[in-house]
Every structure is written in C-alpha cells, then in structure tokens.
Design a protein around this motif. Structure first.
Motif, PDB file in Angstrom:
ATOM      1  N   ALA A 169       5.225   4.336   1.779  1.00  0.00           N
ATOM      2  CA  ALA A 169       4.708   3.032   1.368  1.00  0.00           C
ATOM      3  C   ALA A 169       4.968   1.947   2.411  1.00  0.00           C
ATOM      4  O   ALA A 169       5.820   2.084   3.280  1.00  0.00           O
ATOM      5  CB  ALA A 169       5.351   2.627   0.042  1.00  0.00           C
ATOM      6  N   GLU A 186       9.855   4.248   1.488  1.00  0.00           N
ATOM      7  CA  GLU A 186       9.463   5.223   0.476  1.00  0.00           C
ATOM      8  C   GLU A 186       9.706   4.608  -0.891  1.00  0.00           C
ATOM      9  O   GLU A 186      10.701   3.905  -1.087  1.00  0.00           O
ATOM     10  CB  GLU A 186      10.307   6.496   0.625  1.00  0.00           C
ATOM     11  CG  GLU A 186       9.967   7.581  -0.345  1.00  0.00           C
ATOM     12  CD  GLU A 186      10.807   8.833  -0.158  1.00  0.00           C
ATOM     13  OE1 GLU A 186      10.825   9.657  -1.089  1.00  0.00           O
ATOM     14  OE2 GLU A 186      11.451   8.998   0.893  1.00  0.00           O
ATOM     15  N   GLU A 217       3.349   8.862  -9.727  1.00  0.00           N
ATOM     16  CA  GLU A 217       2.159   8.542  -8.938  1.00  0.00           C
ATOM     17  C   GLU A 217       1.184   7.656  -9.714  1.00  0.00           C
ATOM     18  O   GLU A 217       0.603   6.727  -9.163  1.00  0.00           O
ATOM     19  CB  GLU A 217       1.487   9.857  -8.535  1.00  0.00           C
ATOM     20  CG  GLU A 217       0.329   9.718  -7.614  1.00  0.00           C
ATOM     21  CD  GLU A 217      -0.205  11.072  -7.165  1.00  0.00           C
ATOM     22  OE1 GLU A 217      -1.387  11.119  -6.825  1.00  0.00           O
ATOM     23  OE2 GLU A 217       0.553  12.071  -7.144  1.00  0.00           O
ATOM     24  N   VAL A 250       6.290   9.374  -1.928  1.00  0.00           N
ATOM     25  CA  VAL A 250       5.421   8.211  -1.754  1.00  0.00           C
ATOM     26  C   VAL A 250       5.843   7.443  -0.504  1.00  0.00           C
ATOM     27  O   VAL A 250       6.870   6.770  -0.494  1.00  0.00           O
ATOM     28  CB  VAL A 250       5.472   7.283  -2.987  1.00  0.00           C
ATOM     29  CG1 VAL A 250       4.590   6.048  -2.775  1.00  0.00           C
ATOM     30  CG2 VAL A 250       5.051   8.038  -4.238  1.00  0.00           C
ATOM     31  N   THR A 273       0.849  -1.190   0.000  1.00  0.00           N
ATOM     32  CA  THR A 273       0.000   0.000   0.000  1.00  0.00           C
ATOM     33  C   THR A 273       0.883   1.236   0.000  1.00  0.00           C
ATOM     34  O   THR A 273       2.078   1.153   0.262  1.00  0.00           O
ATOM     35  CB  THR A 273      -0.967   0.006   1.207  1.00  0.00           C
ATOM     36  OG1 THR A 273      -1.937   1.054   1.042  1.00  0.00           O
ATOM     37  CG2 THR A 273      -0.228   0.207   2.523  1.00  0.00           C
ATOM     38  N   TRP A 274       0.289   2.409  -0.276  1.00  0.00           N
ATOM     39  CA  TRP A 274       1.051   3.650  -0.320  1.00  0.00           C
ATOM     40  C   TRP A 274       0.144   4.844  -0.129  1.00  0.00           C
ATOM     41  O   TRP A 274      -1.071   4.737  -0.236  1.00  0.00           O
ATOM     42  CB  TRP A 274       1.806   3.783  -1.639  1.00  0.00           C
ATOM     43  CG  TRP A 274       0.922   4.116  -2.804  1.00  0.00           C
ATOM     44  CD1 TRP A 274       0.601   5.371  -3.259  1.00  0.00           C
ATOM     45  CD2 TRP A 274       0.210   3.213  -3.648  1.00  0.00           C
ATOM     46  NE1 TRP A 274      -0.246   5.293  -4.334  1.00  0.00           N
ATOM     47  CE2 TRP A 274      -0.512   3.964  -4.589  1.00  0.00           C
ATOM     48  CE3 TRP A 274       0.118   1.822  -3.687  1.00  0.00           C
ATOM     49  CZ2 TRP A 274      -1.304   3.391  -5.564  1.00  0.00           C
ATOM     50  CZ3 TRP A 274      -0.677   1.253  -4.660  1.00  0.00           C
ATOM     51  CH2 TRP A 274      -1.369   2.026  -5.578  1.00  0.00           C
ATOM     52  N   SER A 275       0.781   5.971   0.123  1.00  0.00           N
ATOM     53  CA  SER A 275       0.102   7.254   0.186  1.00  0.00           C
ATOM     54  C   SER A 275       1.058   8.300  -0.360  1.00  0.00           C
ATOM     55  O   SER A 275       2.239   8.303  -0.016  1.00  0.00           O
ATOM     56  CB  SER A 275      -0.271   7.603   1.630  1.00  0.00           C
ATOM     57  OG  SER A 275      -0.922   8.850   1.694  1.00  0.00           O
ATOM     58  N   VAL A 276       0.562   9.167  -1.203  1.00  0.00           N
ATOM     59  CA  VAL A 276       1.396  10.248  -1.729  1.00  0.00           C
ATOM     60  C   VAL A 276       1.273  11.423  -0.758  1.00  0.00           C
ATOM     61  O   VAL A 276       0.180  11.916  -0.502  1.00  0.00           O
ATOM     62  CB  VAL A 276       0.968  10.663  -3.150  1.00  0.00           C
ATOM     63  CG1 VAL A 276       1.845  11.803  -3.655  1.00  0.00           C
ATOM     64  CG2 VAL A 276       1.043   9.465  -4.099  1.00  0.00           C
ATOM     65  N   VAL A 277       2.407  11.817  -0.203  1.00  0.00           N
ATOM     66  CA  VAL A 277       2.443  12.903   0.775  1.00  0.00           C
ATOM     67  C   VAL A 277       2.729  14.206   0.043  1.00  0.00           C
ATOM     68  O   VAL A 277       3.766  14.355  -0.597  1.00  0.00           O
ATOM     69  CB  VAL A 277       3.519  12.632   1.857  1.00  0.00           C
ATOM     70  CG1 VAL A 277       3.586  13.773   2.850  1.00  0.00           C
ATOM     71  CG2 VAL A 277       3.254  11.298   2.550  1.00  0.00           C
ATOM     72  N   HIS A 278       1.789  15.134   0.146  1.00  0.00           N
ATOM     73  CA  HIS A 278       1.927  16.420  -0.537  1.00  0.00           C
ATOM     74  C   HIS A 278       2.349  17.537   0.410  1.00  0.00           C
ATOM     75  O   HIS A 278       2.771  18.599  -0.039  1.00  0.00           O
ATOM     76  CB  HIS A 278       0.613  16.805  -1.220  1.00  0.00           C
ATOM     77  CG  HIS A 278       0.268  15.893  -2.359  1.00  0.00           C
ATOM     78  ND1 HIS A 278       0.772  16.066  -3.618  1.00  0.00           N
ATOM     79  CD2 HIS A 278      -0.491  14.778  -2.404  1.00  0.00           C
ATOM     80  CE1 HIS A 278       0.324  15.115  -4.406  1.00  0.00           C
ATOM     81  NE2 HIS A 278      -0.445  14.315  -3.703  1.00  0.00           N
TER      82      HIS A 278
END
Length: 150
Positions: A93, A106, A112, A91, A72-77
């Motif tokens: 992860a 990461e 993305e 990213v 799984t992952w999340s894009v951190v802005h």
C-alpha cells in the motif's frame, strides 16, 4: 552447513538511518522535517527534497503521530523473494501520513474486501529476526485499520 536464502526485507541501517530503525524497534515512527520550508518528508534523507536545505540544524528528526489514510493498494498473491512468498497474500500500500508525506508500506489485519481509499489507519510494527538491530532483529512500520467504536 545448510544454505539460507538471502532476505530481501532486511533494512541496511547506516550511520544516518540508524536513528530511524532504532525508533522503529522501540515502536516509534520518525519523519524528517525541514524548519526552513516547514515540510515533512519520508523516506529519510539528509536534505529536504522540497527546498534542498541540507543543514542538520534545520532538517531534523520528528516523531510522527502514526496516523494515516489509505491512498492506494494492491493485493500481492505471488512473490518469489524470501520471505515474502510465505506471507502471500498481503496488501502492499501507499498511505498519506497525517504530517503530509506519502509512504509505501503494508496494510495488515484487514480483509481484502474491507479496503477502501481514505480509510483511517494507525501504524504498527512487524518485528523480524535477522538484520542489524541491537538484538539481531529489526522492526518495520506497517499500518492497520483504526478500530471503529460504536
């Protein structure tokens, strides 16, 4: 004197984890494996989190293959902690290592829109200044996509 912002990404190596961080600095990823139950684990601990064995002759360091798949992952802005703010977007992860354990990390060198659950990854190491490494720096394991050959 100028003030320097405290860094949140500098590992604190102790007598036990020094082996792990030194291996990272050499471009090698290590895991801990328990010979009693046969399972590998990560993050490094002096005992096996599965069978609780704490015998140092049984729970030992093992070289990891460096292969993983994206779980799984999340894009951190946005991240206000130094130096992460300078790296956004990035990213964050969780990957499943080939040896079994899951690892927070990461994903780098991947757009993305290219991210997908189950994509094959290979470990790489981001070298940073500061920290307690032998030359005043340190390296952290990150993962990048495995190159596809036609």
């Amino acid at each position: 004197m100028g003030s320097t912002a405290a860094r949140s990404d500098v590992p604190e190596a102790d007598a036990f984890t020094r082996v792990y961080w030194d291996a990272c600095a050499e471009g090698r990823l290590l895991l801990r494996r328990c010979d009693a139950c046969g399972r590998a684990h990560h993050y490094p601990r002096e005992f096996c989190p599965y069978c609780w064995n704490d015998d140092p002759d049984v729970v030992r360091w093992q070289a990891a293959s460096g292969r993983a798949v994206l779980y799984t992952w999340s894009v951190v802005h946005r991240n206000d902690l130094p130096p992460f703010g300078e790296r956004t977007p990035y990213v964050a992860a969780v990957v499943d290592l080939a040896e079994g354990p899951r690892m927070m990390t990461e994903v780098v060198e991947c757009g993305e829109g290219e991210l997908r659950v189950g994509m094959e990854l290979r470990v790489a190491f981001r070298r940073e200044e500061g920290g307690g490494g032998s030359e005043g720096g340190f390296a952290v394991p990150v993962f990048r996509p495995v190159e596809r050959r036609a």
